[in-house]
Design an enzyme around this catalytic site. Sequence first.
Site, PDB file in Angstrom:
ATOM      1  N   LYS A 195      27.467 158.120 -10.117  1.00 17.46           N
ATOM      2  CA  LYS A 195      28.828 158.518 -10.471  1.00 17.46           C
ATOM      3  C   LYS A 195      29.764 157.353 -10.186  1.00 17.46           C
ATOM      4  O   LYS A 195      29.853 156.876  -9.059  1.00 17.46           O
ATOM      5  CB  LYS A 195      29.251 159.739  -9.677  1.00 17.46           C
ATOM      6  CG  LYS A 195      30.691 160.154  -9.954  1.00 17.46           C
ATOM      7  CD  LYS A 195      31.056 161.456  -9.304  1.00 17.46           C
ATOM      8  CE  LYS A 195      32.522 161.771  -9.544  1.00 17.46           C
ATOM      9  NZ  LYS A 195      32.910 163.060  -8.966  1.00 17.46           N
ATOM     10  N   LYS A 248      27.392 159.555 -14.802  1.00 19.81           N
ATOM     11  CA  LYS A 248      28.754 159.983 -15.109  1.00 19.81           C
ATOM     12  C   LYS A 248      29.725 158.836 -14.910  1.00 19.81           C
ATOM     13  O   LYS A 248      29.661 158.195 -13.852  1.00 19.81           O
ATOM     14  CB  LYS A 248      29.117 161.123 -14.166  1.00 19.81           C
ATOM     15  CG  LYS A 248      30.516 161.652 -14.322  1.00 19.81           C
ATOM     16  CD  LYS A 248      30.798 162.646 -13.254  1.00 19.81           C
ATOM     17  CE  LYS A 248      32.249 163.042 -13.357  1.00 19.81           C
ATOM     18  NZ  LYS A 248      32.633 163.901 -12.261  1.00 19.81           N
TER      19      LYS A 248
HETATM   20  C1  PBG Z   1      34.929 165.978  -8.443  1.00 22.35           C
HETATM   21  C2  PBG Z   1      34.605 165.739  -9.849  1.00 22.35           C
HETATM   22  C3  PBG Z   1      35.283 164.905 -10.747  1.00 22.35           C
HETATM   23  C4  PBG Z   1      34.744 165.159 -11.986  1.00 22.35           C
HETATM   24  C5  PBG Z   1      33.732 166.091 -11.820  1.00 22.35           C
HETATM   25  N1  PBG Z   1      33.649 166.420 -10.486  1.00 22.35           N
HETATM   26  C6  PBG Z   1      36.436 164.031 -10.593  1.00 22.35           C
HETATM   27  C7  PBG Z   1      36.537 162.940  -9.663  1.00 22.35           C
HETATM   28  O1  PBG Z   1      35.575 162.435  -9.099  1.00 22.35           O
HETATM   29  O2  PBG Z   1      37.679 162.578  -9.483  1.00 22.35           O
HETATM   30  C8  PBG Z   1      35.225 164.510 -13.249  1.00 22.35           C
HETATM   31  C9  PBG Z   1      34.949 165.202 -14.505  1.00 22.35           C
HETATM   32  C10 PBG Z   1      35.717 164.784 -15.667  1.00 22.35           C
HETATM   33  O3  PBG Z   1      36.507 163.820 -15.694  1.00 22.35           O
HETATM   34  O4  PBG Z   1      35.547 165.462 -16.671  1.00 22.35           O
HETATM   35  N2  PBG Z   1      34.283 165.383  -7.487  1.00 22.35           N
END
Ligand code: PBG
Length: 327
Positions: A195, A248
């Site tokens: 991520k 992601k």
């Molecule tokens: C939270 C999380 C995030 C997303 C999914 N879970 C955001 C972040 O890390 O700020 C992002 C999903 C998206 O942008 O569609 N931990």
Amino acid sequence: MTYPTTRLRRLRATPALRTMRRETTLAASNLVAPLFVCHGTKVRRPVASMPGHHQLSVDELARDAEEIARAGIGGVILFGIPAAKDAVGREAYDEKGIVPTALRALKKAAPGLLLWADVCLCEYTDHGHCGVLDGETVDNDKTLPLLARAATAYAAAGADLIAPSDMMDGRVRAIRRALDEGGFPDTPIVSYAAKYASAFYGPFREAAESTPQFGDRRGYQMDPANADEAMREVALDLEEGADMVMVKPALPYLDVIRRVKERFGVPVAAYNVSGEFAMIKAAAQNGWLDGERAALESLISIRRAGADVILTYFAREIAPVLARGLA
Ligand code: PBG
């Protein structure tokens, strides 16, 4: 043999030929629809930067989930907006909190639909970071038991898959242990393994009300410049017991998806995040591109890169298109 004997256009000549020789498939069952759930009743509050998406109270959420199940979409992933935020994100692991409440309702409303529960503290903390703080840094090891408690609360409420998105080290092991000890040895973990600290999460943070109140997430999420490091993240999460790993965002990291699939050969999910959705929507609303075709092309490219499952805000609008068959 080369031209003129070989003519690759021959197999492109008609829709039937193109369909027959298509290498990559995309079905509604590959897709997971993210949903935002909030307290109250009859709440359907639009998210400005994500046209067609809303913060939904549980009653409204249940109606949408039934429709999503009928469309043949593979599952939903829930993000909760708590009644109150605090320093340690209490509502994230409260059995009576918004996500467990929603899970119980959805199990009744749409029994066949796979329910994914995102595990993270950022929607629940008043500072907006993904764990508890020690000064201005997120304390990794103090956060782990809280994530594990949240995971167990969600599994008990009916979550079919647990998806930690916090990027703490060791969280998969902590969650696996808690699930096993809590009587959920068969509940799979989908870890957000690679991520990245991405600008493409902007609209999500509006929807989930989870913007960090100071600093950013670069102390725990990955540097967009790194791919070898993503292999290490994935290897560790698999060692700790992840059943599926996620990359992601998706489109800026197709190379990472491909490398994970080739190197590990495990089930791979990719998150086509809020900013990827918003870009296409905004351009389509301006008449600058064909939104439906751009969405389909994005999703097929994520599958072609090697993702088995795609979490996407396009799920609901694209499912009926897929049911008609790709032309
Ligand atoms: C939270 C999380 C995030 C997303 C999914 N879970 C955001 C972040 O890390 O700020 C992002 C999903 C998206 O942008 O569609 N931990």
